[in-house]
Design a protein around this motif. Sequence first.
Motif, PDB file in Angstrom:
ATOM      1  N   THR A 161       1.866   1.414  -3.927  1.00  0.00           N
ATOM      2  CA  THR A 161       0.873   1.594  -4.978  1.00  0.00           C
ATOM      3  C   THR A 161      -0.523   1.731  -4.393  1.00  0.00           C
ATOM      4  OG1 THR A 161      -0.037   0.648  -7.018  1.00  0.00           O
ATOM      5  CG2 THR A 161       0.568  -0.914  -5.293  1.00  0.00           C
ATOM      6  N   ASP A 162      -1.368   2.424  -5.119  1.00  0.00           N
ATOM      7  CA  ASP A 162      -2.774   2.457  -4.735  1.00  0.00           C
ATOM      8  C   ASP A 162      -3.565   1.421  -5.535  1.00  0.00           C
ATOM      9  OD1 ASP A 162      -2.639   3.701  -7.184  1.00  0.00           O
ATOM     10  OD2 ASP A 162      -3.835   5.447  -6.605  1.00  0.00           O
ATOM     11  N   ASN A 163      -2.869   0.663  -6.400  1.00  0.00           N
ATOM     12  CA  ASN A 163      -3.493  -0.391  -7.207  1.00  0.00           C
ATOM     13  C   ASN A 163      -2.830  -1.722  -6.858  1.00  0.00           C
ATOM     14  OD1 ASN A 163      -4.629  -2.065  -9.108  1.00  0.00           O
ATOM     15  ND2 ASN A 163      -3.886  -0.918 -10.878  1.00  0.00           N
ATOM     16  N   VAL A 164      -3.173  -2.268  -5.710  1.00  0.00           N
ATOM     17  CA  VAL A 164      -2.559  -3.515  -5.242  1.00  0.00           C
ATOM     18  C   VAL A 164      -2.844  -4.648  -6.223  1.00  0.00           C
ATOM     19  CG1 VAL A 164      -2.566  -5.248  -3.398  1.00  0.00           C
ATOM     20  CG2 VAL A 164      -2.543  -2.809  -2.831  1.00  0.00           C
ATOM     21  N   ARG A 167       0.817  -1.216   0.000  1.00  0.00           N
ATOM     22  CA  ARG A 167       0.000   0.000   0.000  1.00  0.00           C
ATOM     23  C   ARG A 167       0.846   1.259   0.000  1.00  0.00           C
ATOM     24  NH1 ARG A 167      -4.635  -2.571   3.793  1.00  0.00           N
ATOM     25  NH2 ARG A 167      -5.871  -3.429   2.099  1.00  0.00           N
ATOM     26  N   LYS A 168       2.074   1.171   0.516  1.00  0.00           N
ATOM     27  CA  LYS A 168       3.000   2.308   0.438  1.00  0.00           C
ATOM     28  C   LYS A 168       3.495   2.497  -0.996  1.00  0.00           C
ATOM     29  CE  LYS A 168       4.904   1.776   5.096  1.00  0.00           C
ATOM     30  NZ  LYS A 168       6.142   1.422   5.847  1.00  0.00           N
ATOM     31  N   TYR A 224      -0.565  -4.315  -9.215  1.00  0.00           N
ATOM     32  CA  TYR A 224       0.810  -4.600  -8.818  1.00  0.00           C
ATOM     33  C   TYR A 224       1.030  -6.102  -8.696  1.00  0.00           C
ATOM     34  CZ  TYR A 224       5.218  -3.866  -6.302  1.00  0.00           C
ATOM     35  OH  TYR A 224       6.532  -3.861  -5.922  1.00  0.00           O
TER      36      TYR A 224
END
Length: 82
Positions: A23-26, A20-21, A29
């Motif tokens: 990317t906002d697209n887990v 989460r640190k 990712y």
Amino acid sequence: MSSTTRITVTLPSDQVAELRKLTDNVSGYVAEAVARQIRHQLLGDDLRRHEEEHGGFSDEELAEARVRIFGSAGSSKDADAA
């Protein structure tokens, strides 16, 4: 866009926090990481199959592959790490 399937994946909490640190697209990712791992595994399978059929790679073949992958600027130390 390709079709998708929703799944549940269990990860250690500390990994999720780090994700989460980053990317906002887990989901994206993780999908990229899975695709990279699949390519890596398929390439390894192809290389093993080639060696079984044709024998191990010669030093010249390995050197040529390193140049193609890393370019001619790579040092022998870089090649050893590969």
